[in-house]
Design a protein around this motif. Structure first.
Motif, PDB file in Angstrom:
ATOM      1  N   SER A   9       0.852  -1.183   0.000  1.00 40.94           N
ATOM      2  CA  SER A   9       0.000   0.000   0.000  1.00 40.94           C
ATOM      3  C   SER A   9       0.886   1.229   0.000  1.00 40.94           C
ATOM      4  O   SER A   9       1.839   1.311   0.779  1.00 40.94           O
ATOM      5  CB  SER A   9      -0.896   0.022   1.234  1.00 40.94           C
ATOM      6  OG  SER A   9      -1.732  -1.125   1.258  1.00 40.94           O
ATOM      7  N   VAL A  10       0.592   2.153  -0.889  1.00 36.37           N
ATOM      8  CA  VAL A  10       1.348   3.403  -0.967  1.00 36.37           C
ATOM      9  C   VAL A  10       0.364   4.553  -1.185  1.00 36.37           C
ATOM     10  O   VAL A  10      -0.701   4.361  -1.764  1.00 36.37           O
ATOM     11  CB  VAL A  10       2.389   3.382  -2.110  1.00 36.37           C
ATOM     12  CG1 VAL A  10       3.447   2.306  -1.872  1.00 36.37           C
ATOM     13  CG2 VAL A  10       1.750   3.185  -3.455  1.00 36.37           C
ATOM     14  N   PRO A  11       0.749   5.748  -0.764  1.00 34.93           N
ATOM     15  CA  PRO A  11      -0.091   6.907  -1.042  1.00 34.93           C
ATOM     16  C   PRO A  11      -0.154   7.157  -2.554  1.00 34.93           C
ATOM     17  O   PRO A  11       0.761   6.770  -3.292  1.00 34.93           O
ATOM     18  CB  PRO A  11       0.633   8.053  -0.337  1.00 34.93           C
ATOM     19  CG  PRO A  11       1.572   7.415   0.628  1.00 34.93           C
ATOM     20  CD  PRO A  11       1.906   6.074   0.061  1.00 34.93           C
ATOM     21  N   GLU A  13       0.423   9.707  -4.410  1.00 35.57           N
ATOM     22  CA  GLU A  13       1.540  10.425  -5.008  1.00 35.57           C
ATOM     23  C   GLU A  13       2.770   9.519  -5.161  1.00 35.57           C
ATOM     24  O   GLU A  13       3.539   9.663  -6.109  1.00 35.57           O
ATOM     25  CB  GLU A  13       1.888  11.701  -4.228  1.00 35.57           C
ATOM     26  CG  GLU A  13       2.328  11.485  -2.803  1.00 35.57           C
ATOM     27  CD  GLU A  13       1.192  11.381  -1.780  1.00 35.57           C
ATOM     28  OE1 GLU A  13       1.507  11.364  -0.586  1.00 35.57           O
ATOM     29  OE2 GLU A  13       0.010  11.315  -2.159  1.00 35.57           O
ATOM     30  N   VAL A  14       2.929   8.568  -4.258  1.00 32.97           N
ATOM     31  CA  VAL A  14       4.035   7.609  -4.372  1.00 32.97           C
ATOM     32  C   VAL A  14       3.765   6.657  -5.539  1.00 32.97           C
ATOM     33  O   VAL A  14       4.669   6.332  -6.308  1.00 32.97           O
ATOM     34  CB  VAL A  14       4.246   6.838  -3.051  1.00 32.97           C
ATOM     35  CG1 VAL A  14       5.284   5.737  -3.207  1.00 32.97           C
ATOM     36  CG2 VAL A  14       4.649   7.795  -1.937  1.00 32.97           C
ATOM     37  N   GLU A  15       2.527   6.246  -5.678  1.00 29.83           N
ATOM     38  CA  GLU A  15       2.147   5.387  -6.811  1.00 29.83           C
ATOM     39  C   GLU A  15       2.483   6.080  -8.132  1.00 29.83           C
ATOM     40  O   GLU A  15       3.074   5.471  -9.035  1.00 29.83           O
ATOM     41  CB  GLU A  15       0.660   5.052  -6.768  1.00 29.83           C
ATOM     42  CG  GLU A  15       0.200   4.231  -7.956  1.00 29.83           C
ATOM     43  CD  GLU A  15      -1.317   4.030  -7.987  1.00 29.83           C
ATOM     44  OE1 GLU A  15      -1.758   3.199  -8.792  1.00 29.83           O
ATOM     45  OE2 GLU A  15      -2.045   4.705  -7.233  1.00 29.83           O
ATOM     46  N   THR A  17       4.666   8.428  -8.677  1.00 28.63           N
ATOM     47  CA  THR A  17       6.124   8.519  -8.817  1.00 28.63           C
ATOM     48  C   THR A  17       6.713   7.188  -9.284  1.00 28.63           C
ATOM     49  O   THR A  17       7.564   7.151 -10.177  1.00 28.63           O
ATOM     50  CB  THR A  17       6.765   8.937  -7.477  1.00 28.63           C
ATOM     51  OG1 THR A  17       6.234  10.209  -7.099  1.00 28.63           O
ATOM     52  CG2 THR A  17       8.269   9.017  -7.570  1.00 28.63           C
ATOM     53  N   ILE A  18       6.273   6.105  -8.683  1.00 35.38           N
ATOM     54  CA  ILE A  18       6.753   4.767  -9.048  1.00 35.38           C
ATOM     55  C   ILE A  18       6.422   4.461 -10.502  1.00 35.38           C
ATOM     56  O   ILE A  18       7.288   4.020 -11.267  1.00 35.38           O
ATOM     57  CB  ILE A  18       6.145   3.696  -8.117  1.00 35.38           C
ATOM     58  CG1 ILE A  18       6.711   3.832  -6.707  1.00 35.38           C
ATOM     59  CG2 ILE A  18       6.402   2.283  -8.670  1.00 35.38           C
ATOM     60  CD1 ILE A  18       5.963   3.016  -5.660  1.00 35.38           C
ATOM     61  N   LYS A  19       5.182   4.683 -10.872  1.00 39.21           N
ATOM     62  CA  LYS A  19       4.762   4.375 -12.241  1.00 39.21           C
ATOM     63  C   LYS A  19       5.522   5.218 -13.263  1.00 39.21           C
ATOM     64  O   LYS A  19       5.915   4.722 -14.321  1.00 39.21           O
ATOM     65  CB  LYS A  19       3.254   4.565 -12.392  1.00 39.21           C
ATOM     66  CG  LYS A  19       2.459   3.463 -11.718  1.00 39.21           C
ATOM     67  CD  LYS A  19       0.967   3.657 -11.911  1.00 39.21           C
ATOM     68  CE  LYS A  19       0.186   2.493 -11.319  1.00 39.21           C
ATOM     69  NZ  LYS A  19      -1.266   2.669 -11.473  1.00 39.21           N
ATOM     70  N   LEU A  33      10.152  -1.968  -8.932  1.00 33.24           N
ATOM     71  CA  LEU A  33      10.093  -2.031  -7.474  1.00 33.24           C
ATOM     72  C   LEU A  33      11.064  -3.072  -6.922  1.00 33.24           C
ATOM     73  O   LEU A  33      11.716  -2.842  -5.897  1.00 33.24           O
ATOM     74  CB  LEU A  33       8.672  -2.345  -7.003  1.00 33.24           C
ATOM     75  CG  LEU A  33       7.695  -1.183  -7.040  1.00 33.24           C
ATOM     76  CD1 LEU A  33       6.279  -1.671  -6.772  1.00 33.24           C
ATOM     77  CD2 LEU A  33       8.088  -0.116  -6.023  1.00 33.24           C
ATOM     78  N   LYS A  40      18.014  -0.680  -2.253  1.00 36.66           N
ATOM     79  CA  LYS A  40      17.842  -0.172  -0.887  1.00 36.66           C
ATOM     80  C   LYS A  40      18.471  -1.124   0.119  1.00 36.66           C
ATOM     81  O   LYS A  40      19.154  -0.697   1.053  1.00 36.66           O
ATOM     82  CB  LYS A  40      16.348   0.019  -0.593  1.00 36.66           C
ATOM     83  CG  LYS A  40      16.015   0.448   0.803  1.00 36.66           C
ATOM     84  CD  LYS A  40      16.336   1.879   1.046  1.00 36.66           C
ATOM     85  CE  LYS A  40      15.827   2.288   2.423  1.00 36.66           C
ATOM     86  NZ  LYS A  40      16.164   3.634   2.763  1.00 36.66           N
TER      87      LYS A  40
END
Length: 90
Positions: A9-11, A13-15, A17-19, A33, A40
């Protein structure tokens, strides 16, 4: 190589950015990812090794020369923080 499914689960805005980052690299989101997670983990391992090496160096110095003066200890701590190997915590 077999792949395992994970649910995260991500906010929103993070989704986004990732996409966007995955699309920019021409990779599926899952591959992007997975690579990001491996990077990381490698960085965390290197930081842990850096902290351990710093502790070892200080211990070696102190075993030969006595306790490191507090001023020097603080300078070392600030250097390690600036190097990104330690959060600015007590």
């Amino acid at each position: 190589m077999t792949a395992r499914k994970l649910s995260i689960s991500v906010p929103p805005e993070v989704e986004a950015t990732i996409k966007a980052a995955a699309a920019e690299e021409g990779k599926p989101v899952s591959a992007w990812l997975a690579e990001a997670a491996v990077e990381k983990a490698q960085i965390a391992r290197l930081h842990a090794q850096g902290r351990a090496a710093a502790r070892e160096l200080v211990a070696e110095y102190e075993s030969k020369h006595g306790k490191l003066p507090e001023e020097s200890r603080q300078r070392v701590r600030q250097f390690i923080i600036k190097a990104g190997l330690l959060d600015n915590e007590p």
